[in-house]
Design an enzyme around this catalytic site. Structure first.
Site, PDB file in Angstrom:
ATOM      1  CE1 TYR A   1     -18.623   3.208 -13.232  1.00  0.00           C
ATOM      2  CE2 TYR A   1     -18.407   0.835 -13.860  1.00  0.00           C
ATOM      3  CZ  TYR A   1     -18.916   1.832 -12.991  1.00  0.00           C
ATOM      4  OH  TYR A   1     -18.673   1.681 -11.897  1.00  0.00           O
TER       5      TYR A   1
ATOM      6  CG  HIS B   1     -22.863  10.902  -5.112  1.00  0.00           C
ATOM      7  ND1 HIS B   1     -22.448  10.479  -6.502  1.00  0.00           N
ATOM      8  CD2 HIS B   1     -23.710   9.695  -5.071  1.00  0.00           C
ATOM      9  CE1 HIS B   1     -23.396   9.866  -6.904  1.00  0.00           C
ATOM     10  NE2 HIS B   1     -24.440   9.524  -6.250  1.00  0.00           N
TER      11      HIS B   1
ATOM     12  NE  ARG C   1     -15.898  -2.223 -14.561  1.00  0.00           N
ATOM     13  CZ  ARG C   1     -16.657  -2.133 -13.566  1.00  0.00           C
ATOM     14  NH1 ARG C   1     -17.360  -2.528 -12.997  1.00  0.00           N
ATOM     15  NH2 ARG C   1     -15.766  -1.644 -12.681  1.00  0.00           N
TER      16      ARG C   1
ATOM     17  CG  HIS D   1     -16.196  13.535  -7.502  1.00  0.00           C
ATOM     18  ND1 HIS D   1     -17.352  13.530  -8.048  1.00  0.00           N
ATOM     19  CD2 HIS D   1     -15.629  12.369  -7.549  1.00  0.00           C
ATOM     20  CE1 HIS D   1     -17.262  11.728  -8.861  1.00  0.00           C
ATOM     21  NE2 HIS D   1     -16.616  11.274  -8.329  1.00  0.00           N
TER      22      HIS D   1
ATOM     23  CD  GLU E   1     -21.595  12.193  -9.082  1.00  0.00           C
ATOM     24  OE1 GLU E   1     -20.098  11.375  -8.387  1.00  0.00           O
ATOM     25  OE2 GLU E   1     -21.887  11.415 -10.136  1.00  0.00           O
TER      26      GLU E   1
ATOM     27  CG  ASP F   1     -18.712  12.227  -5.392  1.00  0.00           C
ATOM     28  OD1 ASP F   1     -17.839  12.745  -4.259  1.00  0.00           O
ATOM     29  OD2 ASP F   1     -19.547  11.489  -5.844  1.00  0.00           O
TER      30      ASP F   1
ATOM     31  CG  HIS G   1     -19.870  10.682 -14.508  1.00  0.00           C
ATOM     32  ND1 HIS G   1     -19.215   9.706 -13.752  1.00  0.00           N
ATOM     33  CD2 HIS G   1     -20.140  11.232 -12.817  1.00  0.00           C
ATOM     34  CE1 HIS G   1     -18.979   9.682 -12.681  1.00  0.00           C
ATOM     35  NE2 HIS G   1     -19.609  10.155 -11.893  1.00  0.00           N
TER      36      HIS G   1
ATOM     37  CD  GLU H   1     -21.363   7.267  -6.197  1.00  0.00           C
ATOM     38  OE1 GLU H   1     -21.741   6.842  -7.022  1.00  0.00           O
ATOM     39  OE2 GLU H   1     -20.945   8.148  -5.933  1.00  0.00           O
TER      40      GLU H   1
ATOM     41  CG  HIS I   1     -14.815   7.972  -4.365  1.00  0.00           C
ATOM     42  ND1 HIS I   1     -17.009   7.255  -4.175  1.00  0.00           N
ATOM     43  CD2 HIS I   1     -14.823   8.659  -5.215  1.00  0.00           C
ATOM     44  CE1 HIS I   1     -17.282   8.287  -5.250  1.00  0.00           C
ATOM     45  NE2 HIS I   1     -15.367   8.903  -5.877  1.00  0.00           N
TER      46      HIS I   1
END
Length: 292
Positions: A70, A214, A37, A180, A143, A177, A107, A259, A229
């Site tokens: 992120y 994932h 972060r 997703h 991803e 994922d 991502h 995750e 999730h």
């Protein structure tokens, strides 16, 4: 037995992530190599990298996978954020090289409402710079996204377009994922539906590019476009769907990384145990998959 683990914390030091993974019965795992972060990262010392490598080697956990922080957005139309994102990707690749981490998941970012084609080109250039810096030692994995507003990389076809551009710089792969994918409209609730998705992936991207899964259930309905999730088997994909993923002939040998939430219902160890149980149920009345 499937190769499965989860995302683990590096609080205290990078090397401390490995005993945490062992406590959770991981045979593979995923980490952030720095504060996810913040744009500022503490320099990685040779000593810390060596200690981490030794811990990984002694544990037998493989592969250890890194995930991008992120804040970077390789698709952003904002020049200052894009430049910082490129720097972050290149720096993360270098950290992975020092740590002996073979895969870096990223991502593809958000267009922030700008032209989607231009956003894809920005992502290609940004990620491509990271691929070039990796010199084949670290494979960046693209991803798939849940299809939230302005995100890119939701469909297999869009990922394939981006991959084609990035491959000018060097090898690139994919992290799939399940949360997703389901949120984006790819049905994984039955063996037949999952096989159809796998065939679609193979036709659009190629299964040889798929390196990591994932493994997440989801609170989003099919094509709900929400990245939420859920515990393994307790979401909209459900036990039958998760079983169909972990037992599919084209997927079952791949590393699976959860995750999933940690709450009063279940922790990381519990989700891993649930996934292992579902995988072991193969051949006990579970519909067989056509072989790719």
């Amino acid at each position: 037995m499937i190769n499965i683990g989860c995302h683990v914390s590096i609080a205290g030091s990078l090397a401390q992530a490995i005993p945490r993974a062992q406590e959770r019965t991981c045979s593979t795992c995923q980490i952030f190599t720095c504060n996810p972060r913040s744009w500022k990262t503490k320099p990685l010392t040779a000593e810390a990298a060596s200690t981490f490598r030794q811990a990984v080697e002694e544990s037998g956990i493989a592969p250890v996978v890194a995930h991008m922080p992120y804040l970077p957005n390789p698709a952003t139309p904002r020049p200052d954020v894009w430049e910082k994102s490129v720097s972050a990707i290149v720096e993360e690749v270098e950290r992975c090289r020092m740590l002996g981490i073979p895969y870096l998941v990223t991502h593809l970012g958000s267009s922030l409402g700008s032209d989607a084609a231009a956003a894809r080109e920005r992502a290609i250039t940004a990620i491509g710079k990271g691929v070039a810096a990796a010199e084949g030692e670290v494979i960046i994995l693209l991803e798939n996204t849940a299809g939230t507003q302005n995100s890119i990389g939701t469909t297999f076809e869009e990922i394939a377009m981006i991959m084609e551009g990035v491959e000018q710089y060097g090898p690139v792969g994919v992290c799939f994922d399940t949360c997703h994918a389901f949120a984006a409209g790819y049905d994984l609730r039955t063996a037949e539906a999952t096989d159809s998705v796998v065939r679609h992936f193979d036709a659009a991207i190629g299964l040889s590019h798929l390196k990591i899964i994932h493994l997440n259930d989801t609170l989003s309905e099919l094509n709900g476009r929400r990245d939420r999730h859920a515990h393994i088997g307790l979401g909209m994909i459900g036990e039958k769907g998760i079983r169909s993923v972990v037992t599919h002939p084209a997927l079952r040998a791949l590393p699976f990384i959860c995750e999933t939430p940690v709450d009063c219902r279940r922790n990381d160890r519990g989700n891993i145990a649930c996934a292992r149980k579902l995988a072991e149920e193969a051949g006990t009345g579970v519909p067989s998959h056509p072989t790719i």
